[in-house]
Scaffold this active site. Structure first.
Site, PDB file in Angstrom:
ATOM      1  N   LYS A  13      86.442  73.552 -20.112  1.00 34.50           N
ATOM      2  CA  LYS A  13      86.778  72.130 -20.088  1.00 34.50           C
ATOM      3  C   LYS A  13      87.737  71.784 -21.225  1.00 34.50           C
ATOM      4  CE  LYS A  13      85.284  69.894 -23.058  1.00 34.50           C
ATOM      5  NZ  LYS A  13      84.594  69.310 -24.204  1.00 34.50           N
ATOM      6  N   SER A 136      83.179  85.840 -20.707  1.00 36.34           N
ATOM      7  CA  SER A 136      83.996  84.628 -20.634  1.00 36.34           C
ATOM      8  C   SER A 136      85.360  84.829 -21.252  1.00 36.34           C
ATOM      9  CB  SER A 136      83.278  83.486 -21.370  1.00 36.34           C
ATOM     10  OG  SER A 136      84.010  82.292 -21.212  1.00 36.34           O
ATOM     11  N   GLY A 141      82.596  77.958 -29.265  1.00 34.45           N
ATOM     12  CA  GLY A 141      82.614  77.023 -30.398  1.00 34.45           C
ATOM     13  C   GLY A 141      83.945  76.347 -30.619  1.00 34.45           C
ATOM     14  N   ALA A 142      84.822  76.345 -29.603  1.00 33.61           N
ATOM     15  CA  ALA A 142      86.158  75.759 -29.766  1.00 33.61           C
ATOM     16  C   ALA A 142      86.273  74.435 -29.026  1.00 33.61           C
ATOM     17  CB  ALA A 142      87.213  76.745 -29.269  1.00 33.61           C
ATOM     18  N   GLY A 143      85.128  73.906 -28.573  1.00 30.82           N
ATOM     19  CA  GLY A 143      85.142  72.613 -27.875  1.00 30.82           C
ATOM     20  C   GLY A 143      85.692  72.735 -26.467  1.00 30.82           C
ATOM     21  N   GLY A 145      83.923  73.871 -23.820  1.00 32.30           N
ATOM     22  CA  GLY A 145      82.848  73.867 -22.820  1.00 32.30           C
ATOM     23  C   GLY A 145      82.352  75.251 -22.462  1.00 32.30           C
ATOM     24  N   SER A 146      82.385  76.189 -23.427  1.00 28.54           N
ATOM     25  CA  SER A 146      81.925  77.548 -23.099  1.00 28.54           C
ATOM     26  C   SER A 146      80.427  77.557 -22.812  1.00 28.54           C
ATOM     27  CB  SER A 146      82.284  78.536 -24.213  1.00 28.54           C
ATOM     28  OG  SER A 146      81.627  78.189 -25.410  1.00 28.54           O
ATOM     29  N   SER A 147      79.645  76.762 -23.539  1.00 23.26           N
ATOM     30  CA  SER A 147      78.199  76.765 -23.287  1.00 23.26           C
ATOM     31  C   SER A 147      77.896  76.126 -21.932  1.00 23.26           C
ATOM     32  CB  SER A 147      77.459  76.034 -24.403  1.00 23.26           C
ATOM     33  OG  SER A 147      77.716  74.645 -24.348  1.00 23.26           O
ATOM     34  N   ASP A 205      80.662  68.154 -19.977  1.00 20.63           N
ATOM     35  CA  ASP A 205      81.066  69.563 -19.913  1.00 20.63           C
ATOM     36  C   ASP A 205      80.477  70.252 -18.683  1.00 20.63           C
ATOM     37  OD1 ASP A 205      82.118  68.845 -22.317  1.00 20.63           O
ATOM     38  OD2 ASP A 205      81.370  70.562 -23.433  1.00 20.63           O
TER      39      ASP A 205
END
Lengths: 385, 385
Positions: A13, A136, A141-143, A145-147, A205
């Site tokens: 995202k 992935s 942690g880069a904002g 939307g990886s989580s 997200d």
């Protein structure tokens, strides 16, 4: 269940417009990012569940029998779930030995998996055994939307395995995809995963990961735009670390300090989002070069507004200047203060120009990918041969 | 009249905040700039009037007798003047041979002098003879009010010679200065000079040259602020040529193209002017370091807003980046698109830092002066010994 082998993918995202302003009740546009997260599930009869997360060097395995006692005593229907089961989260912390305070990325990923796995199968007689891998293209942690992309993949995989949503794969062919109701169920469970990881996520997200495309987010309501184009972009990670929390607090302080100056800026950002939305709809129906010029102007305007809010950074200035030297327009995406930026590429952007820009940005020490936004959401994919 | 020998000086002008927005009914702050224009008048009995303008390489001389027939038949009291005498302007064009269309700087300066000289003495029996020199620290055509400072000096000199305002000089000592009414008369005649030169000036430049200090300009009304500090600044001329007219038109087009995005930006600029005004009042009564931090923040904010309006320029970005590397904050002043910028210096700014910045800006090919804003207006000065 030996024959089950499927792959799901969900996009990352980015915020196209409206970051920070959205916190103050303004319109934001969240877009899916074609740096995707992939999940592969292979069922087996070993009586074991294994989780393999190579990006974060996490490889875990449990006996299914050891997980059975963790299941909630009063299990809810997986289709009728709205609250996070705090007792289960507590039990999982105790079982895994991960601390409740400040768990690391690995701990959060494991807890989210176990939570969704155990909850979705809470009602069934037994827990299935399988091996599950998630990898992935998104930097964590880069904002980006990886989580959420991880949670969306987990949710789709568990619901699929449970039979709560249809399998969209017939042989190695994809069918048309999930129904609206099935996607809503995937999204709800993904949101629970996000809650395990983040506490109080906005839900944007996981919605982007599930639905894909472009979502309008305003005053807590998330609305997918009906007709959107896919746009080529560069996604650049300046790798400058920042705290979203303190950036948000800084904006709040600046609004408090200069209310008459700052409130109109938030208003203007909201209008940028709305104008962009209209322009994207026009592009979807009849794309013209002047539409892309408008998108570029809006990017420049919003980048200045974000600097006025105090979330700019020298690394982002360098990004903007470097790309502008090649006629390309960039803005920060997300929290700012470093972090990531996006650069719009026109459909006819010259490949050699793009390659030169990417090289120059890498020479600045940044990571840079050519990718696209507005792409489809959660998908099953044919397994690799 | 052989013994009359006086020197007047008037400051230039810069816009501190509100350029462009003022055209759309918002508040602007115009400030006097201590790059001054000086006029020296020495009366004589040669029967000649000579005009010496070394900055623009203009040296002219006329027989007083040749100018007498140009005087208007129905002369107005110099204290009771409001309209430009278009017939006189026409006559002056004919007399000097300067074209009515697109006169150059030299022609405009000569016409403004002759207009004020002949009009102020329209009622007297004869025209006085003298030599008059005007020189300036202001670069011409840079939007720094050089023509207004010239007109203000001319107006004060002619009214003083005519006896319409008091001489503020006793021996080589200055008295307290002119009364409010005398300054208003100087300003009115200076405005006529500006009209000869510019056609339809706003009246802000001559007001700043006359009153000095800081003026609030809003919806056609000019209000001098009562208590203002003098601020140290750098004035930088990027020397990038630009057309004020086309920049103003560009802003108008952008507002028309993106009304919902742009109107709030104008609103925010207005609030920057008002917040700056309040901060300057606080500095005048009790200066604190945090006041200067606020002035710096407002400068940064407005520079971004001006870029959103589309009047930024790479040369101005370089100015801002170069000064910021030394902790100094800059914005464009005036029309933008190149032209001039101002950089705030705190009262305790280190001289070696300032010298380094000036050198770096000169190395960029810019002209740069350390000067101040908010300084006194039109003044008589003791003649040089």
């Amino acid at each position: 269940m030996d024959n089950i082998d499927f792959i799901f993918s969900a996009p990352g995202k980015a915020i196209l417009h409206g970051e920070h302003a959205v916190v103050h009740g303004k319109v934001a546009l969240a877009v899916s990012l074609n740096l995707r997260t992939y999940l592969r599930l292979k069922s087996n009869s070993t009586g074991k569940v294994s989780l393999c997360l190579p990006n974060i060097h996490t490889f875990m395995s449990w006996d299914v029998s050891s997980l059975l006692p963790l299941r909630p005593s009063t299990a809810a229907d997986p289709k009728d779930m709205c609250e996070l089961d705090a007792v289960l989260v507590q039990r999982l912390h105790h079982f895994t030995g991960f601390p409740s305070e400040m768990p690391d990325t690995c701990a959060m990923a494991v807890l989210a998996f176990l939570y969704i796995y155990i909850s979705v199968f809470a009602e069934s007689r037994s827990l299935p055994s399988f091996s599950l891998s998630v990898w992935s293209a998104l930097p964590p942690g880069a904002g980006l939307g990886s989580s959420a992309a991880y949670s969306v993949c987990l949710s789709a995989a568990m619901l699929s395995l449970r039979g709560s949503i249809s399998s969209t794969l017939v042989g190695t062919e994809l069918t048309k995809g999930w129904s609206k109701e099935e996607l809503e169920l995937i999204n709800s469970w993904a949101f629970q995963g996000e809650r395990v990881i983040h506490g109080t996520p906005s839900g944007v997200d996981n919605a982007v990961g599930t639905w894909g495309g472009i979502l309008r987010y305003h005053a807590g309501t998330i609305t997918p735009l009906s007709r959107v184009p896919v746009l080529r972009i560069l996604l650049t990670n300046t790798k400058v670390p920042r705290s979203t929390k303190s950036l948000v607090a800084g904006v709040r302080d600046k609004i408090k300090k200069f209310p008459s100056v700052m409130h109109p800026v938030l208003e203007s950002i909201s209008a940028v989002s709305v104008t962009c939305e209209l322009t994207l709809e026009e592009i979807a129906s009849d794309p013209m070069p002047e539409h892309y010029a408008v998108l570029e102007e809006l990017i420049d305007i919003n980048q200045h507004h974000l600097q006025v809010l105090g979330v700019g950074h020298a690394s982002l200035d360098t990004l903007c200047r470097t790309t502008l030297a090649h006629g390309l327009h960039s803005k920060l995406t997300g929290a700012g203060g470093g972090g990531c930026g996006i650069t719009l590429l026109r459909p006819d952007a010259d490949c050699s120009v793009v390659q030169n820009v990417i090289q120059e940005l890498k020479d600045c020490g940044y990571d840079c990918w050519e990718t696209s936004i507005g792409v489809p959401g959660d998908r099953s994919c044919p397994p690799f041969p």
